[in-house]
Design an enzyme around this catalytic site. Structure first.
Site, mmCIF file in Angstrom:
data_model
loop_
_atom_site.group_PDB
_atom_site.id
_atom_site.type_symbol
_atom_site.label_atom_id
_atom_site.label_comp_id
_atom_site.label_asym_id
_atom_site.label_seq_id
_atom_site.Cartn_x
_atom_site.Cartn_y
_atom_site.Cartn_z
ATOM 1 N N THR A 28 41.003 39.566 28.372
ATOM 2 C CA THR A 28 42.223 39.808 29.138
ATOM 3 C C THR A 28 42.754 38.498 29.707
ATOM 4 O OG1 THR A 28 41.191 41.881 29.838
ATOM 5 C CG2 THR A 28 43.154 41.214 31.021
ATOM 6 N N SER A 30 46.214 35.420 30.221
ATOM 7 C CA SER A 30 47.290 34.681 29.562
ATOM 8 C C SER A 30 46.809 33.958 28.298
ATOM 9 C CB SER A 30 47.911 33.675 30.536
ATOM 10 O OG SER A 30 46.919 32.799 31.045
ATOM 11 N N THR A 31 45.600 33.387 28.339
ATOM 12 C CA THR A 31 45.082 32.691 27.153
ATOM 13 C C THR A 31 44.745 33.704 26.056
ATOM 14 O OG1 THR A 31 44.119 31.071 28.668
ATOM 15 C CG2 THR A 31 43.465 30.907 26.381
ATOM 16 N N LYS A 94 35.109 34.767 36.303
ATOM 17 C CA LYS A 94 36.177 35.509 35.652
ATOM 18 C C LYS A 94 36.630 36.616 36.591
ATOM 19 C CE LYS A 94 35.407 36.797 31.437
ATOM 20 N NZ LYS A 94 36.858 36.586 31.231
ATOM 21 N N GLY A 95 37.781 37.193 36.300
ATOM 22 C CA GLY A 95 38.229 38.334 37.097
ATOM 23 C C GLY A 95 39.485 38.091 37.888
ATOM 24 N N GLY A 96 40.140 36.959 37.642
ATOM 25 C CA GLY A 96 41.422 36.709 38.298
ATOM 26 C C GLY A 96 42.440 37.791 37.974
ATOM 27 N N GLY A 97 42.277 38.382 36.795
ATOM 28 C CA GLY A 97 43.165 39.481 36.381
ATOM 29 C C GLY A 97 42.608 40.858 36.680
ATOM 30 N N GLU A 103 35.275 43.512 31.091
ATOM 31 C CA GLU A 103 34.980 42.266 30.372
ATOM 32 C C GLU A 103 33.470 42.054 30.281
ATOM 33 O OE1 GLU A 103 39.057 39.848 31.643
ATOM 34 O OE2 GLU A 103 37.193 39.402 32.685
ATOM 35 N N LYS A 121 40.137 24.326 33.480
ATOM 36 C CA LYS A 121 39.170 25.340 33.921
ATOM 37 C C LYS A 121 37.734 24.820 33.939
ATOM 38 C CE LYS A 121 42.362 28.662 34.026
ATOM 39 N NZ LYS A 121 43.577 27.969 33.588
#
EC number: 5.3.1.6
Length: 218
Positions: A28, A30-31, A94-97, A103, A121
């Site tokens: 998940t 933008s990248t 991870k988990g900004g989204g 995930e 990053k």
């Protein structure tokens, strides 16, 4: 190269890890959106995908890529996802989204975890990016108090409900020197679903977007 162009370079390079006639684990963010766009160009060579979020599922289906329920899949050769921070030891935040739990589940099933991100990053020590913790709603205050005891400053991410119906606490001001130990400690708190430290199961391969194109670190 802009940051977005670096992300795109890493995403396209990650296609090299996609096996023919396989089901691909897709993360998940933008990248990863760039990766899904790239995956669409070779969709005739794969069986389909398993997705870690509703947003990625919609994007995959928009390209006509079949999305499977993870419960119906025994084997994932590769999982491709981004990171908010990653160290040389392949430990990540991870988990900004807010998709960290799904995930982490998909990553657990996959034989190979390929992390794609731009060079901003890459960090020496995790924790500059606030650590997301997914929490059962009724446990929010309790878990926040316990996270303070572990040395963090938890902030409720207002207005965000995860795909699993839970809430997120973002933990600020933590220098995470032992990510595996911290991941275990936080996950042991009653009411925590999981946290955004991907250390116990880190990345196997890092595809890094740089101003000079993409490079692979394993």
């Amino acid at each position: 190269m802009t940051q977005d162009e670096m992300k795109k370079a890493a995403a396209i390079k990650a296609l090299e890890f996609v096996e023919q006639d396989s089901i691909v684990g897709v993360g998940t963010g933008s990248t990863v959106n760039h990766f899904i766009d790239a995956l669409a160009t070779i969709k005739h060579t794969i069986v389909g995908a398993v997705s870690s979020s509703e947003a990625s599922t919609e994007r995959l289906k928009g390209y006509g890529i079949e999305v499977f329920d993870l419960n119906s899949v025994d084997d994932l050769s590769v999982y491709v996802d981004g990171a908010d921070e990653i160290t040389e030891h392949m430990h990540m935040i991870k988990g900004g989204g807010a998709a960290l739990t799904r995930e982490k589940i998909v990553a657990a099933v996959a034989k190979k975890f390929v992390c794609i991100c731009d060079e901003s990053k890459q960090v020496g020590v995790l924790g500059n990016f606030p650590l997301p913790v997914e929490v059962i709603p009724m446990a929010r205050s309790y878990v926040a108090r316990e996270l303070v005891k572990l040395g963090g400053d938890p902030v409720y991410r207002e207005g965000v409900i995860t795909d699993n119906g839970n809430v997120i606490l973002d933990v600020y001001n933590m220098q995470i020197l032992n990510p595996v130990e911290m991941e275990t400690k936080i996950n042991a708190l009653v009411g925590v679903v999981t946290n955004g430290l991907f250390a116990d199961r880190g990345a196997d391969v890092l595809v890094l977007g740089t101003p000079n194109g993409s490079k692979v670190i394993s």
